[in-house]
Design an enzyme around this catalytic site. Structure first.
Site, PDB file in Angstrom:
ATOM      1  CD  GLU A   1       4.835  26.721 -96.565  1.00  0.00           C
ATOM      2  OE1 GLU A   1       5.254  27.898 -96.462  1.00  0.00           O
ATOM      3  OE2 GLU A   1       3.715  26.432 -96.991  1.00  0.00           O
TER       4      GLU A   1
ATOM      5  CD  GLU B   1       2.401  33.818 -97.040  1.00  0.00           C
ATOM      6  OE1 GLU B   1       2.227  32.783 -96.380  1.00  0.00           O
ATOM      7  OE2 GLU B   1       2.067  33.928 -98.234  1.00  0.00           O
TER       8      GLU B   1
HETATM    9  C1  LIG Z   1       1.233  28.326 -95.179  1.00  0.00           C
HETATM   10  S1  LIG Z   1       0.292  27.452 -94.058  1.00  0.00           S
HETATM   11  C2  LIG Z   1       1.063  25.877 -94.114  1.00  0.00           C
HETATM   12  C3  LIG Z   1       0.201  24.787 -93.590  1.00  0.00           C
HETATM   13  C4  LIG Z   1       0.787  23.411 -93.716  1.00  0.00           C
HETATM   14  N1  LIG Z   1       1.940  23.250 -92.871  1.00  0.00           N
HETATM   15  C5  LIG Z   1       1.142  23.080 -95.148  1.00  0.00           C
HETATM   16  O1  LIG Z   1       2.311  23.057 -95.471  1.00  0.00           O
HETATM   17  O2  LIG Z   1       0.220  22.850 -95.933  1.00  0.00           O
HETATM   18  C6  LIG Z   1       0.833  28.118 -92.541  1.00  0.00           C
HETATM   19  C7  LIG Z   1       0.060  27.610 -91.365  1.00  0.00           C
HETATM   20  O3  LIG Z   1       0.664  28.145 -90.209  1.00  0.00           O
HETATM   21  C8  LIG Z   1      -0.343  28.609 -89.341  1.00  0.00           C
HETATM   22  N2  LIG Z   1       0.278  29.669 -88.529  1.00  0.00           N
HETATM   23  C9  LIG Z   1       0.760  30.841 -88.972  1.00  0.00           C
HETATM   24  N3  LIG Z   1       1.263  31.545 -87.968  1.00  0.00           N
HETATM   25  C10 LIG Z   1       1.112  30.801 -86.876  1.00  0.00           C
HETATM   26  C11 LIG Z   1       1.422  31.004 -85.517  1.00  0.00           C
HETATM   27  N4  LIG Z   1       2.011  32.131 -85.101  1.00  0.00           N
HETATM   28  N5  LIG Z   1       1.142  30.025 -84.657  1.00  0.00           N
HETATM   29  C12 LIG Z   1       0.556  28.894 -85.061  1.00  0.00           C
HETATM   30  N6  LIG Z   1       0.216  28.640 -86.328  1.00  0.00           N
HETATM   31  C13 LIG Z   1       0.495  29.583 -87.216  1.00  0.00           C
HETATM   32  C14 LIG Z   1      -1.438  29.092 -90.240  1.00  0.00           C
HETATM   33  O4  LIG Z   1      -2.691  29.142 -89.589  1.00  0.00           O
HETATM   34  C15 LIG Z   1      -1.383  28.055 -91.327  1.00  0.00           C
HETATM   35  O5  LIG Z   1      -2.163  26.970 -90.990  1.00  0.00           O
END
Ligand SMILES: C[S@@+](CC[C@H](N)C(=O)[O-])C[C@H]1O[C@@H](n2cnc3c(N)ncnc32)[C@H](O)[C@@H]1O
Length: 784
Positions: free
Chosen positions: A491, A500
């Site tokens: 997500e 994003e």
């Molecule tokens: C919008 S949040 C969603 C978190 C969770 N899955 C939820 O639905 O509540 C996106 C998550 O992806 C992580 N994230 C974004 N880009 C990433 C990457 N390239 N590698 C690992 N994690 C990533 C962010 O740190 C964040 O915790």
């Protein structure tokens, strides 16, 4: 007649009352020092929030008229004497005690002052205008002296001189910067609904002599030639307002007082454009009410609808003439009770009060511009995750998508699920629920690059998940996972889908999948619509730098009007009201990758779109509304698309729409076409959007540059009919609104149907464009 008890109700609207000079003259002071103090106290006792009264008396009108208007031939006194008196007044403008209604500071507390109704700030005569301006400044100076915060100006009445009116208002806003100046306007020019009336002949101006706060009627043109962009259309008063607020540079101290004296049309486009304006007060006289079967005052259907819709803007409703006993039942209190009843039954207000709705969740955030998150560049704080996790709908949709994907996975094959970007772990928890429902076992891997959230994941691993999850710390574009997955769940979506950087992250995580593995979401699309909102425009430019107007914002829309028509126009050139820009599909199989399985460049994630919107009703383009839809799995999805969100993911709270502002507002005439270009661009370090718009009208080719064809028939005093020279050319007219059936509450009028489709004999002519916004990502970008 009993409406529901409103005592426990937290009201949206305030209700005030308007008193005339007659009311003031009749009032006695009783136990109070002055009659005005008694009236203020009485109005409070009756539950009115504020009292609205004329600031000046008949005496002032008489003196001003004698000084500033040419005396009749046989009038007593000489012209010279009036000229001298006028000059003395121009030198030192001021009132005599009996020329004003309020003389003490305590009388003025909480009062809204109505500026002299007879002041013609847009008089055709230069001298009348000149002296009206001095008189206005004198009234505003006196109001400021008395600490009055809000004044309501008489409406402009004369389109030929509305620019003069606007210039005067602009100079007053500069001179009295703390005063809130509201302009009283009927929603439309009521005379357009009487096709036989001579629209083009000047109506008698509100000359000094009228005393009541009468409904202004607009003089379309003195000359008898339509000089406006839309003739005597239903847009007349809105166009006046648009010119005034534009010439006043969208000053936030300038607001609107909508006058609901004339009955309203049901034409949606006419009413909805006011939703995007700063309507602060609604003037509602008892004469607008009709009697119901029992004799109680109620409002006609279109007015009811308009008031219910307006409630969301926390208006001040000014009830006028309600003490006159116009209706046989209910007395004065019946009017305010009825307004409260409309408030309580307003679907928009009800939605804000119902727990679980977006409107309730977003209270306080309406029209508030937020910079979109950068979850890739930044590490989110725990509270932000906590807010996400309050959305029951998003996680339920994900659980359902995983459940269905698990059911479809062959039972005899092992199942590996990887949650990429696990945050604090809500999708991991939902994955276990879905496995339980599907009665399946799986290896679950969770990848997260936020070191702080990774602590929470470890905590849940120990306390909740019994060490069953393989936790991987790091960026999904770099790290490796212990085994290949069948299903990749993520997500990483923004309000515009890809904003994003979900596409870039999932390109990196595609390596985690087995050859036939699938992604949840499997695809997502970005959507756009042109919008008008002076509020959002003002907010965006309050950043005081170019950057503020070249940055997309996340916004819960409220005072916004979508300008594109719900139907495509009849020649098929334009698409629907909200149009798709582009799509991303995962996993993408056709990519050239390096030895690590990563894309060599990000070029494949660049996109562009050119969209054509039909604009049925004239309006000002302030920006673009951006939405997304995602297919998670099968027919389970997420949507913030206004037309589909309720079918796909009702009451989902996680995403508000995106707002792409325009630096310069662009006027779009009725029946015009708007072409929007938008690009998603990228280099090795950044992704950004650029956007641009152009507007067009269709004119008959044979018309060439013949302006006559663009003007209403000069000798005709009414709207062009199907048989008029205008319609006979067939092209939709930029001078006339798209014709939805228009009817008043009392009768239905027949109007001509839209003209025939654009033919080979028509020409599309460009009339304006915006600049290119955010060229090269100079003002806003998302870091890779
Ligand atoms: C919008 S949040 C969603 C978190 C969770 N899955 C939820 O639905 O509540 C996106 C998550 O992806 C992580 N994230 C974004 N880009 C990433 C990457 N390239 N590698 C690992 N994690 C990533 C962010 O740190 C964040 O915790």
């Amino acid at each position: 007649m009993e409406y529901q008890n409103t005592s426990a109700w937290d009201p949206h609207a305030t209700i005030s009352t308007y008193l005339t000079l007659d009311d003031i003259a009749k009032a006695s002071k009783e136990d109070y020092d002055t009659a005005i103090l008694k009236l203020v106290a009485d109005s409070k006792e009756k539950g009115y929030k504020r009292l609205c009264i004329p600031l000046t008396t008949e005496k002032w009108k008489k003196r001003w008229s004698e000084m500033c208007l040419l005396p009749a031939e046989n009038a007593p006194g000489s012209k010279e004497a009036s000229a001298l008196a006028a000059e003395a007044w121009r030198l030192n403008p001021g009132f005599q005690r009996d020329e004003v209604t309020i003389t003490r500071l305590d009388e003025a507390e909480g009062v809204i002052a109505m500026i002299s109704e007879w002041l013609e700030l847009d008089a055709p005569d230069d001298w009348v205008r000149h002296d009206a301006e001095i008189a206005l400044q004198q009234e505003l100076a006196y109001a400021t002296y008395l600490n009055i915060q809000t004044v309501i100006l008489p409406a402009p009445r004369n389109r030929d001189h509305v620019a003069s009116y606007a210039r005067i208002v602009q100079s007053c806003l500069t001179k009295f910067p703390y005063l809130s100046i509201s302009i009283r306007l009927p929603i439309y020019n009521p005379s357009v609904f009487q096709p036989a009336s001579p629209l083009l002949s000047p109506a008698p101006p509100a000359s000094p002599g009228s005393t009541l706060a009468t409904t202004p009627s607009v003089v379309i043109s003195e000359s008898g030639q339509s000089t406006s962009t839309s003739g005597g259309s239903v847009n007349a008063t809105w166009e006046m307002w648009d010119l005034i607020r534009s010439m006043c540079d969208y000053n936030t101290k300038l607001t609107l007082t909508i006058d609901l004296s004339p009955a309203l049309p049901t034409t949606l486009g006419v009413l909805s454009k006011w939703a995007a304006e700063s309507v602060r007060h609604i003037f509602l006289p008892s004469s607008t009410f009709i009697a119901n079967m029992k004799g109680y005052p109620v409002l006609p259907k279109p007015t009811q609808h308009f008031i219910r819709e307006s409630m969301i803007h926390w208006p001040n409703i000014i009830l006028a003439e309600v003490g006159e006993g116009r209706h046989s039942r209910g007395g004065e209190v019946a009017y305010s009770q009825y307004v409260r009843h409309l408030e309580k039954t307003s679907p928009a207000v009800q939605a804000t009060k119902r727990p679980g709705t977006v409107e309730n969740f977003a209270q306080g955030y309406q029209d508030y511009l937020q910079a979109p998150l950068q979850p890739l560049m930044d590490n989110l704080p725990s509270v932000t995750y906590q807010v996400f996790e309050q959305d029951p709908v998003k996680y339920a949709q994900y659980e359902e998508a995983m459940y269905r994907a698990f059911l479809d996975h062959p039972r005899d094959e092992e199942l590996v699920v990887c949650v990429a970007g696990a945050g604090r772990g809500p999708l991991v928890a939902r994955c276990f629920k879905a496995l339980e429902r599907a009665q399946r076992d799986a290896t679950v891997i969770a990848v997260e690059k936020n070191p702080n959230a990774f602590v929470t994941l470890q905590e849940r691993q120990a306390n909740e998940w019994d060490n069953k999850v393989q936790l991987v710390f790091g960026d999904m574009r770099v790290v490796d996972v212990p085994e290949k997955a069948d299903i990749l769940v993520s997500e990483l979506l923004g309000s515009f889908g890809d904003n994003e950087l979900s596409p870039e992250c999932l390109d990196g995580a595609a390596r985690f999948l087995k050859p036939n593995g699938l992604s949840i979401p499997s695809s997502y699309t970005a959507h756009l619509a042109p919008l008008s909102s002076s509020k959002l425009y003002n907010e965006a430019r309050s950043a005081k730098s170019e950057k503020g107007l070249e940055t997309p914002y996340v916004v819960m829309f409220q005072a916004v009007n979508i300008l594109s028509g719900t139907k495509a126009n009849n020649d098929g050139r334009c698409g629907s009201q909200i149009q798709e820009c582009w799509e991303f599909v995962h996993p993408r199989k056709d990519l050239a990758v390096d030895s690590r399985g990563l894309p060599i460049t990000n070029s494949h994630n660049a996109r562009s779109a050119r969209l054509r919107f039909y604009i049925p009703h004239a309006g000002i383009l302030h920006g673009l509304a951006g939405y997304f839809e995602a297919v998670l799995y099968g027919n389970v999805g997420l949507s913030i698309h206004p037309h589909r969100k309720d079918q796909v993911s009702k009451d989902m709270l996680s995403w508000f729409p995106l707002f792409f502002p325009f630096r310069e507002p662009l006027y779009l005439p009725s029946n015009s076409e708007l072409q929007v270009s938008i690009w998603r661009l990228t280099n090795a370090r950044q992704v950004w959007y650029e956007w641009h718009a152009e507007s067009f009208i269709t004119v008959p080719k044979s018309a060439n540059s013949n302006e006559e064809l663009l003007l209403a028939h000069p000798s005709s005093g009414s709207l062009p009919s199907a048989s008029s020279s205008f319609s006979s050319f067939g092209a939709p007219s930029p001078l006339m609104d798209y014709k939805e059936p228009i009817f008043l509450d009392t009768r239905r009028l027949t109007v001509t149907e839209p003209s025939r489709p654009v033919s080979a004999d028509d020409e599309v002519v460009k009339i304006g464009h915006t600049s290119l916004h955010n060229a090269g990502g100079r003002s806003s970008w998302i870091g890779l």
